[in-house]
Design a protein around this motif. Structure first.
Motif, mmCIF file in Angstrom:
data_model
loop_
_atom_site.group_PDB
_atom_site.id
_atom_site.type_symbol
_atom_site.label_atom_id
_atom_site.label_comp_id
_atom_site.label_asym_id
_atom_site.label_seq_id
_atom_site.Cartn_x
_atom_site.Cartn_y
_atom_site.Cartn_z
ATOM 1 N N LEU A 145 -7.754 16.121 -40.539
ATOM 2 C CA LEU A 145 -8.050 16.302 -39.131
ATOM 3 C C LEU A 145 -9.474 16.804 -38.956
ATOM 4 O O LEU A 145 -9.944 17.642 -39.733
ATOM 5 C CB LEU A 145 -7.069 17.299 -38.510
ATOM 6 N N VAL A 146 -10.151 16.296 -37.936
ATOM 7 C CA VAL A 146 -11.505 16.739 -37.602
ATOM 8 C C VAL A 146 -11.526 17.088 -36.122
ATOM 9 O O VAL A 146 -10.695 16.633 -35.344
ATOM 10 C CB VAL A 146 -12.561 15.651 -37.912
ATOM 11 N N LEU A 180 -8.238 18.649 -32.297
ATOM 12 C CA LEU A 180 -8.083 18.124 -33.647
ATOM 13 C C LEU A 180 -7.480 16.727 -33.599
ATOM 14 O O LEU A 180 -6.422 16.522 -33.007
ATOM 15 C CB LEU A 180 -7.199 19.046 -34.484
ATOM 16 N N VAL A 181 -8.191 15.755 -34.188
ATOM 17 C CA VAL A 181 -7.737 14.367 -34.222
ATOM 18 C C VAL A 181 -7.918 13.822 -35.630
ATOM 19 O O VAL A 181 -8.698 14.350 -36.422
ATOM 20 C CB VAL A 181 -8.511 13.473 -33.223
ATOM 21 N N CYS A 210 -9.609 10.071 -29.531
ATOM 22 C CA CYS A 210 -9.009 11.354 -29.149
ATOM 23 C C CYS A 210 -8.017 11.108 -28.014
ATOM 24 O O CYS A 210 -8.395 10.583 -26.961
ATOM 25 C CB CYS A 210 -10.084 12.334 -28.708
ATOM 26 N N PRO A 211 -6.731 11.462 -28.180
ATOM 27 C CA PRO A 211 -5.761 11.212 -27.110
ATOM 28 C C PRO A 211 -5.943 12.149 -25.918
ATOM 29 O O PRO A 211 -5.491 11.848 -24.822
ATOM 30 C CB PRO A 211 -4.411 11.445 -27.790
ATOM 31 N N LYS A 212 -6.620 13.267 -26.115
ATOM 32 C CA LYS A 212 -6.794 14.247 -25.043
ATOM 33 C C LYS A 212 -7.879 13.829 -24.055
ATOM 34 O O LYS A 212 -7.690 13.897 -22.842
ATOM 35 C CB LYS A 212 -7.136 15.611 -25.656
#
Length: 62
Positions: A28-29, A37-38, A44-46
Motif C-alpha cells: 500500500l502507498v 492508502l491504496v 484511488c477509490p476515495k
C-alpha cells in the motif's frame, strides 16, 4: 535409490508447505492527492485520482 526411514507426519508436511504457500500482504502507498492508502498502480477509490489527474468520479456514500 534412497528410501525414507519413517513416514513424514501430516504436521511436518503441512508446516513445510505452509511456509512456502503463505499469502503476502498487498503493498500500500499513500495517494498523492488525499493521502488515502491504496494499492500501487490503482486508482484511488476515495478521490478518483491516478498519477496526478482525475480518472473517475468518486462514489458518494449515501
Amino acid at each position: 535409490m534412497a528410501v525414507p526411514r519413517a513416514k513424514t507426519s501430516k504436521a511436518r508436511t503441512r508446516r513445510r508447505r505452509g511456509i512456502n504457500m503463505r499469502l503476502e500482504a498487498p503493498q500500500l502507498v499513500a495517494c498523492a492527492n488525499c493521502n488515502n492508502l491504496v494499492m500501487q498502480h490503482h486508482v484511488c477509490p476515495k478521490c478518483g485520482f491516478y498519477r496526478g489527474r482525475q480518472v473517475i468520479e468518486p462514489r458518494s456514500n449515501g
